[in-house]
Write an enzyme that holds these catalytic residues in place. Structure first.
Site, short mmCIF file in Angstrom:
data_model
loop_
_atom_site.label_atom_id
_atom_site.label_comp_id
_atom_site.label_asym_id
_atom_site.label_seq_id
_atom_site.Cartn_x
_atom_site.Cartn_y
_atom_site.Cartn_z
N ASP A 82 0.88 -1.16 0.00
CA ASP A 82 0.00 0.00 0.00
C ASP A 82 0.92 1.22 0.00
OD1 ASP A 82 -2.26 1.66 0.29
OD2 ASP A 82 -2.03 1.65 2.47
N ASP A 84 0.00 5.06 1.19
CA ASP A 84 -0.17 5.97 2.34
C ASP A 84 -0.24 5.18 3.64
OD1 ASP A 84 -0.41 8.41 0.77
OD2 ASP A 84 -2.28 7.53 0.06
#
Length: 319
Positions: A82, A84
């Site tokens: 991922d 953020d």
């Protein structure tokens, strides 16, 4: 049952280290749901190393020995991050600030404080986040009444917010989280495909990868982001797309996430998932994660590495 965290560290090894003396300490405090794993073959500075992870459900210190070996084993086919909260802890002092600056520049009289933004993060995607917020509290007077025009209004806000956010990234005001570059390098060195799978805008994700990981790494990393899929996390669409595009079996992918919705997406795609908690997600429920850490970590505070990722896959195949 007590749990401890382990980390397999290869970063501190030197090319001159003998095969019988190459050893690193594990840093205990949390253990993932893993069983003892077979040796994992890695390459480090031209040497073939065999990492033998030992996983214990105990609070005592443990160790791992790495020795030169030609023994073959399976590493992940792909390592999927991922963005953020995983690559960079961007939410509180990155995206939130950029949203608020956008609202201010548009004179919308809207401010998202730290706690409110934490609640909004339960919704995947910035455009979706703004839409849900305005649907709940009421739309600004400057917003159009027509639904189609409101979508354009939200898209315009999000574009402006992304431009402000990219300035923060390009100025390198938000650093990589500990251990990210190390784990990416281990994967690329050993032929493991690397991708970033995010609900954030593709331009913002690309800026993070290029500016903070560097152009040489960036050209080897595939990015799946933004509206590349119709449904955002916790829907598994983005991870399904990544596996299909990379040509890998989802069961041989390891995902690094930081949130409950990201974890749900990875597991729904049939992938192994390690969670590295971020500022906003420390108290979320990660019961279904294969492992949970506070970060990846750099030596001497390393939490886990590529060998550990392989050990989780091995546990999955034998369970």
């Amino acid at each position: 049952m007590a749990t401890v965290k382990i980390s397999l560290s290869l970063a501190s090894l030197s090319p001159s280290s003998s095969s019988s003396s190459i050893q690193s300490k594990l840093s205990p405090s949390f253990i993932p749901n893993a069983a003892p794993a077979k040796a994992v073959k890695l390459r480090f500075n031209g040497k073939s190393l065999r990492a033998k992870p030992m996983v214990y459900r105990s609070s005592r210190s443990v160790g791992v020995t790495c020795s030169a070996s030609s023994s073959l084993t399976t590493l992940p086919s792909a390592l999927l991050f991922d963005c953020d909260g995983v690559l960079v802890d961007t939410e509180k002092d990155g995206h939130r600030i950029s949203f608020n600056d956008t609202f201010k520049e548009r004179d919308l009289n809207v401010t998202w404080d730290v706690d409110l933004y934490g609640e909004l993060l339960k919704i995947g995607g910035g455009k979706e986040r703004m839409t849900a917020y305005f649907n709940k509290v009421g739309w600004p007077e400057k917003a159009p009444k027509d639904e189609a025009e409101r979508k354009e209004f939200i898209a315009g806000l999000h574009k402006q917010k992304t431009e402000l956010f990219m300035v923060l990234i390009e100025k390198k005001l938000l650093p990589l989280r500990p251990g990210v570059a190390k784990l990416v390098d281990q994967a690329l060195t050993n032929g493991v495909k690397v991708a970033v799978c995010s609900t954030s805008n593709e331009k913002a994700v690309s800026a993070i990868v290029s500016c903070l990981l560097g152009p040489e790494r960036a050209e080897k990393i595939k990015i799946f982001a933004g509206d590349v899929v119709p449904k955002k996390k916790p829907d598994p669409a983005i991870y399904n797309l990544a596996a299909e595009t990379l040509g890998v079996d989802p069961s041989k992918c390891v995902v690094v996430e930081d949130s409950a919705i990201g974890l749900a997406a990875a597991k729904a795609a049939g992938m192994t998932c390690i969670v590295t908690k971020s500022g906003y997600t420390a108290d979320e429920d990660f019961e279904n994660a294969d492992a949970v850490f506070d970060c990846i970590g750099d030596p001497p505070e390393e939490r886990f590495d590529l060998a550990f990722c392989g050990s989780l896959l091995r546990k999955q195949f034998v369970s």
